[in-house]
Motif scaffolding. Sequence first.
Motif, PDB file in Angstrom:
ATOM      1  N   SER A 242       0.847  -1.190   0.000  1.00  0.00           N
ATOM      2  CA  SER A 242       0.000   0.000   0.000  1.00  0.00           C
ATOM      3  C   SER A 242       0.884   1.242   0.000  1.00  0.00           C
ATOM      4  O   SER A 242       1.851   1.326   0.751  1.00  0.00           O
TER       5      SER A 242
ATOM      6  N   LYS B 166       1.132   2.387  -7.182  1.00  0.00           N
ATOM      7  CA  LYS B 166       0.403   1.680  -8.254  1.00  0.00           C
ATOM      8  C   LYS B 166      -0.706   2.550  -8.858  1.00  0.00           C
ATOM      9  O   LYS B 166      -0.775   2.738 -10.072  1.00  0.00           O
TER      10      LYS B 166
ATOM     11  N   THR C 285      -1.138   5.738  -8.530  1.00  0.00           N
ATOM     12  CA  THR C 285      -0.557   6.968  -9.086  1.00  0.00           C
ATOM     13  C   THR C 285      -0.106   6.727 -10.525  1.00  0.00           C
ATOM     14  O   THR C 285      -0.404   7.513 -11.423  1.00  0.00           O
TER      15      THR C 285
HETATM   16  N1  LIG Z   1      -3.801  13.054  -4.113  1.00  0.00           N
HETATM   17  C1  LIG Z   1      -2.739  12.790  -3.333  1.00  0.00           C
HETATM   18  N2  LIG Z   1      -2.179  13.745  -2.566  1.00  0.00           N
HETATM   19  C2  LIG Z   1      -1.106  13.495  -1.790  1.00  0.00           C
HETATM   20  N3  LIG Z   1      -0.504  12.285  -1.712  1.00  0.00           N
HETATM   21  C3  LIG Z   1      -1.013  11.291  -2.438  1.00  0.00           C
HETATM   22  C4  LIG Z   1      -2.164  11.474  -3.279  1.00  0.00           C
HETATM   23  N4  LIG Z   1      -2.440  10.289  -3.892  1.00  0.00           N
HETATM   24  C5  LIG Z   1      -1.519   9.423  -3.443  1.00  0.00           C
HETATM   25  N5  LIG Z   1      -0.656  10.021  -2.571  1.00  0.00           N
HETATM   26  C6  LIG Z   1       0.493   9.373  -1.922  1.00  0.00           C
HETATM   27  O1  LIG Z   1       1.301   8.805  -2.931  1.00  0.00           O
HETATM   28  C7  LIG Z   1       1.801   7.535  -2.524  1.00  0.00           C
HETATM   29  C8  LIG Z   1       1.370   6.474  -3.537  1.00  0.00           C
HETATM   30  O2  LIG Z   1      -0.040   6.298  -3.477  1.00  0.00           O
HETATM   31  P1  LIG Z   1      -0.837   5.306  -4.411  1.00  0.00           P
HETATM   32  O3  LIG Z   1      -2.266   5.555  -4.212  1.00  0.00           O
HETATM   33  O4  LIG Z   1      -0.298   5.425  -5.786  1.00  0.00           O
HETATM   34  O5  LIG Z   1      -0.401   3.893  -3.815  1.00  0.00           O
HETATM   35  P2  LIG Z   1      -0.928   2.435  -4.166  1.00  0.00           P
HETATM   36  O6  LIG Z   1       0.266   1.610  -4.485  1.00  0.00           O
HETATM   37  O7  LIG Z   1      -2.006   2.511  -5.173  1.00  0.00           O
HETATM   38  O8  LIG Z   1      -1.511   1.959  -2.752  1.00  0.00           O
HETATM   39  P3  LIG Z   1      -2.771   0.995  -2.422  1.00  0.00           P
HETATM   40  O9  LIG Z   1      -2.263  -0.407  -2.539  1.00  0.00           O
HETATM   41  O10 LIG Z   1      -3.084   1.347  -0.998  1.00  0.00           O
HETATM   42  O11 LIG Z   1      -3.874   1.326  -3.369  1.00  0.00           O
HETATM   43  C9  LIG Z   1       1.263   7.305  -1.122  1.00  0.00           C
HETATM   44  O12 LIG Z   1       2.277   7.680  -0.229  1.00  0.00           O
HETATM   45  C10 LIG Z   1       0.089   8.231  -1.025  1.00  0.00           C
HETATM   46  O13 LIG Z   1      -0.123   8.654   0.285  1.00  0.00           O
END
Ligand SMILES: Nc1ncnc2c1ncn2[C@@H]1O[C@H](COP(=O)(O)OP(=O)(O)OP(=O)(O)O)[C@@H](O)[C@H]1O
Length: 224
Positions: free
Chosen positions: A42, A46, A48
């Motif tokens: 998490s 991903k 992003t």
């Molecule tokens: N809109 C935003 N504003 C600020 N920080 C963000 C935003 N979206 C994501 N982040 C941060 O960017 C990083 C990557 O987030 P992301 O959602 O891409 O992770 P993920 O791999 O999809 O996680 P998960 O498995 O929980 O879905 C994290 O540290 C998150 O807190």
Amino acid sequence: MSGRPIIDISGLSKLYARGLPALRELTLAVERGEFIFITGPSGAGKSTLLRLLLLQDRPSNGRIVVNGYDLSTLSKAQIQEYRRGIGFVFQDFRLIPAKTVLENVCFVAEVLGMTESQQKRRAFQVLKSVGLQHRMNAYPAELSGGEQQRVAIARALTSDPSLLLADEPTGNLDPDLALEIMNLFREINAGGTTVIVATHDRELIRLVGCRTLMLDQGTIVEVA
Ligand SMILES: Nc1ncnc2c1ncn2[C@@H]1O[C@H](COP(=O)(O)OP(=O)(O)OP(=O)(O)O)[C@@H](O)[C@H]1O
Ligand SMILES: [Mg+2]
């Protein structure tokens, strides 16, 4: 089939206002017709990465070229055209509750500019391809989670996209249904569509067995 990758990413970084970078100098090439899993803990980046591919957000640095479009240089009209070549599926299905299955898909076909009869024909076609033509007059609330996700996938296929992106598409489903949905993605991929699925479900990846990119803290730490 061209020899150029469908997705060509170089030096891609994304920094939000606060916190650690979400993506750090990521470089990645995806060949046309590939099926790829993106996994990682998490917060690894991903979603992003998928959001940047869909132009829902902009990179802080680096270059993304998809289907020959350099995403940093598109006009408004080109952005629309670009998005039509991409299907997107979310964890929470996002169907319109007041519309039937058929109407949910026709709605997308209408946005694509199809006439009413073309809409119905196309909607029936894509619903058939996900095995749900017999439920086309049902409302989303009358369907199981797996069926709802099939409708969402049918909807994403309406424009006959060359690339299908899915963010945790099985996150709301039990393991059996999750595997069914993954097998549907494999079928779609076998038809020529490039498919990228973000999931934290390592067991599911093991069962499906495809090229897997492991992200951690915004960089690719492993390719399996
Ligand atoms: N809109 C935003 N504003 C600020 N920080 C963000 C935003 N979206 C994501 N982040 C941060 O960017 C990083 C990557 O987030 P992301 O959602 O891409 O992770 P993920 O791999 O999809 O996680 P998960 O498995 O929980 O879905 C994290 O540290 C998150 O807190
Ligand atoms: Mg995510």
